[in-house]
Design a protein around this motif. Structure first.
Motif, PDB file in Angstrom:
ATOM      1  N   ARG A   7      57.570  20.991  68.060  1.00 55.15           N
ATOM      2  CA  ARG A   7      58.739  20.163  67.809  1.00 55.15           C
ATOM      3  C   ARG A   7      59.966  20.841  68.381  1.00 55.15           C
ATOM      4  O   ARG A   7      60.080  22.058  68.347  1.00 55.15           O
ATOM      5  N   LYS A   8      60.844  20.024  68.891  1.00 58.22           N
ATOM      6  CA  LYS A   8      62.121  20.522  69.358  1.00 58.22           C
ATOM      7  C   LYS A   8      63.177  19.503  68.958  1.00 58.22           C
ATOM      8  O   LYS A   8      63.003  18.305  69.177  1.00 58.22           O
ATOM      9  N   LYS A   9      64.214  19.975  68.364  1.00 54.10           N
ATOM     10  CA  LYS A   9      65.288  19.095  67.919  1.00 54.10           C
ATOM     11  C   LYS A   9      65.974  18.461  69.131  1.00 54.10           C
ATOM     12  O   LYS A   9      66.297  19.144  70.105  1.00 54.10           O
ATOM     13  N   ILE A  10      66.173  17.166  69.067  1.00 57.49           N
ATOM     14  CA  ILE A  10      66.922  16.464  70.104  1.00 57.49           C
ATOM     15  C   ILE A  10      68.384  16.589  69.719  1.00 57.49           C
ATOM     16  O   ILE A  10      68.862  15.933  68.799  1.00 57.49           O
ATOM     17  N   ASP A  11      69.076  17.463  70.433  1.00 55.71           N
ATOM     18  CA  ASP A  11      70.434  17.802  70.015  1.00 55.71           C
ATOM     19  C   ASP A  11      71.513  17.432  71.025  1.00 55.71           C
ATOM     20  O   ASP A  11      72.669  17.822  70.874  1.00 55.71           O
ATOM     21  N   ASN A  12      71.133  16.665  72.062  1.00 50.14           N
ATOM     22  CA  ASN A  12      72.165  16.184  72.969  1.00 50.14           C
ATOM     23  C   ASN A  12      71.705  14.896  73.645  1.00 50.14           C
ATOM     24  O   ASN A  12      70.521  14.573  73.660  1.00 50.14           O
ATOM     25  N   ASP A  13      72.659  14.185  74.181  1.00 50.87           N
ATOM     26  CA  ASP A  13      72.396  12.864  74.757  1.00 50.87           C
ATOM     27  C   ASP A  13      71.431  12.903  75.940  1.00 50.87           C
ATOM     28  O   ASP A  13      70.530  12.076  76.035  1.00 50.87           O
ATOM     29  N   TYR A  41      69.120  15.045  76.632  1.00 51.86           N
ATOM     30  CA  TYR A  41      67.760  15.373  76.200  1.00 51.86           C
ATOM     31  C   TYR A  41      67.086  14.160  75.566  1.00 51.86           C
ATOM     32  O   TYR A  41      65.894  13.911  75.785  1.00 51.86           O
ATOM     33  N   PHE A  42      67.829  13.364  74.817  1.00 52.75           N
ATOM     34  CA  PHE A  42      67.271  12.136  74.242  1.00 52.75           C
ATOM     35  C   PHE A  42      66.814  11.194  75.356  1.00 52.75           C
ATOM     36  O   PHE A  42      65.709  10.659  75.319  1.00 52.75           O
ATOM     37  N   THR A  43      67.676  11.001  76.352  1.00 55.90           N
ATOM     38  CA  THR A  43      67.336  10.144  77.486  1.00 55.90           C
ATOM     39  C   THR A  43      66.074  10.650  78.165  1.00 55.90           C
ATOM     40  O   THR A  43      65.168   9.882  78.478  1.00 55.90           O
ATOM     41  N   ARG A  44      65.999  11.945  78.378  1.00 51.96           N
ATOM     42  CA  ARG A  44      64.839  12.551  79.032  1.00 51.96           C
ATOM     43  C   ARG A  44      63.575  12.373  78.212  1.00 51.96           C
ATOM     44  O   ARG A  44      62.499  12.125  78.760  1.00 51.96           O
ATOM     45  N   CYS A  45      63.681  12.500  76.905  1.00 50.24           N
ATOM     46  CA  CYS A  45      62.505  12.318  76.035  1.00 50.24           C
ATOM     47  C   CYS A  45      61.957  10.898  76.140  1.00 50.24           C
ATOM     48  O   CYS A  45      60.748  10.700  76.238  1.00 50.24           O
ATOM     49  N   VAL A  46      62.842   9.913  76.104  1.00 49.47           N
ATOM     50  CA  VAL A  46      62.404   8.515  76.198  1.00 49.47           C
ATOM     51  C   VAL A  46      61.710   8.266  77.534  1.00 49.47           C
ATOM     52  O   VAL A  46      60.620   7.684  77.573  1.00 49.47           O
ATOM     53  N   THR A  47      62.310   8.715  78.630  1.00 48.31           N
ATOM     54  CA  THR A  47      61.685   8.485  79.938  1.00 48.31           C
ATOM     55  C   THR A  47      60.387   9.286  80.086  1.00 48.31           C
ATOM     56  O   THR A  47      59.406   8.786  80.635  1.00 48.31           O
ATOM     57  N   TYR A  48      60.370  10.498  79.565  1.00 45.26           N
ATOM     58  CA  TYR A  48      59.157  11.330  79.627  1.00 45.26           C
ATOM     59  C   TYR A  48      57.987  10.638  78.921  1.00 45.26           C
ATOM     60  O   TYR A  48      56.872  10.575  79.448  1.00 45.26           O
ATOM     61  N   ILE A  49      58.244  10.116  77.749  1.00 43.40           N
ATOM     62  CA  ILE A  49      57.184   9.449  76.980  1.00 43.40           C
ATOM     63  C   ILE A  49      56.587   8.299  77.783  1.00 43.40           C
ATOM     64  O   ILE A  49      55.365   8.131  77.836  1.00 43.40           O
ATOM     65  N   THR A  55      62.262  22.679  81.635  1.00 42.62           N
ATOM     66  CA  THR A  55      63.453  22.762  82.475  1.00 42.62           C
ATOM     67  C   THR A  55      64.702  22.397  81.676  1.00 42.62           C
ATOM     68  O   THR A  55      65.812  22.689  82.104  1.00 42.62           O
ATOM     69  N   LEU A  56      64.509  21.772  80.526  1.00 41.87           N
ATOM     70  CA  LEU A  56      65.645  21.363  79.711  1.00 41.87           C
ATOM     71  C   LEU A  56      65.927  22.327  78.570  1.00 41.87           C
ATOM     72  O   LEU A  56      66.894  22.163  77.837  1.00 41.87           O
ATOM     73  N   GLU A  57      65.076  23.305  78.395  1.00 41.10           N
ATOM     74  CA  GLU A  57      65.286  24.254  77.308  1.00 41.10           C
ATOM     75  C   GLU A  57      66.510  25.109  77.558  1.00 41.10           C
ATOM     76  O   GLU A  57      66.838  25.414  78.694  1.00 41.10           O
TER      77      GLU A  57
END
Length: 86
Positions: free
Chosen positions: A6-12, A14-22, A83-85
């Protein structure tokens, strides 16, 4: 032992990247050529009128509309979370 992390989604961004990654992940791993054709994806639910538990309107609005969401997902991007860490 679980392979899940798990990694906290703590910025905009990263949220965008998570949605597209999924959504892009099935094509990245070769299950389908076009991620939008993956049967088990939530992708089609975002463009359907059927009832869903997804926060459909919130996510679409996040991207700026349906066309912008499609465009963001079609953009060629690196699929590695590390790459986003920070």
């Amino acid at each position: 032992m679980s392979n899940l992390k798990r990694k906290k989604i703590d910025n905009d961004s990263y949220f965008t990247r998570c949605v597209t990654y999924i959504h892009q992940n099935p094509s990245h791993h070769g299950f389908v050529k076009d991620f939008s054709k993956w049967h088990y994806s939530s992708w089609k639910a975002f463009f359907s009128e059927k009832q869903t538990l997804l926060e459909r309107e919130k996510v679409i609005e996040w991207f700026g509309g349906k066309e912008e969401m499609i465009s963001a997902h079609r953009t060629s991007i690196e699929l590695k979370f590390n790459t986003l860490e920070k």
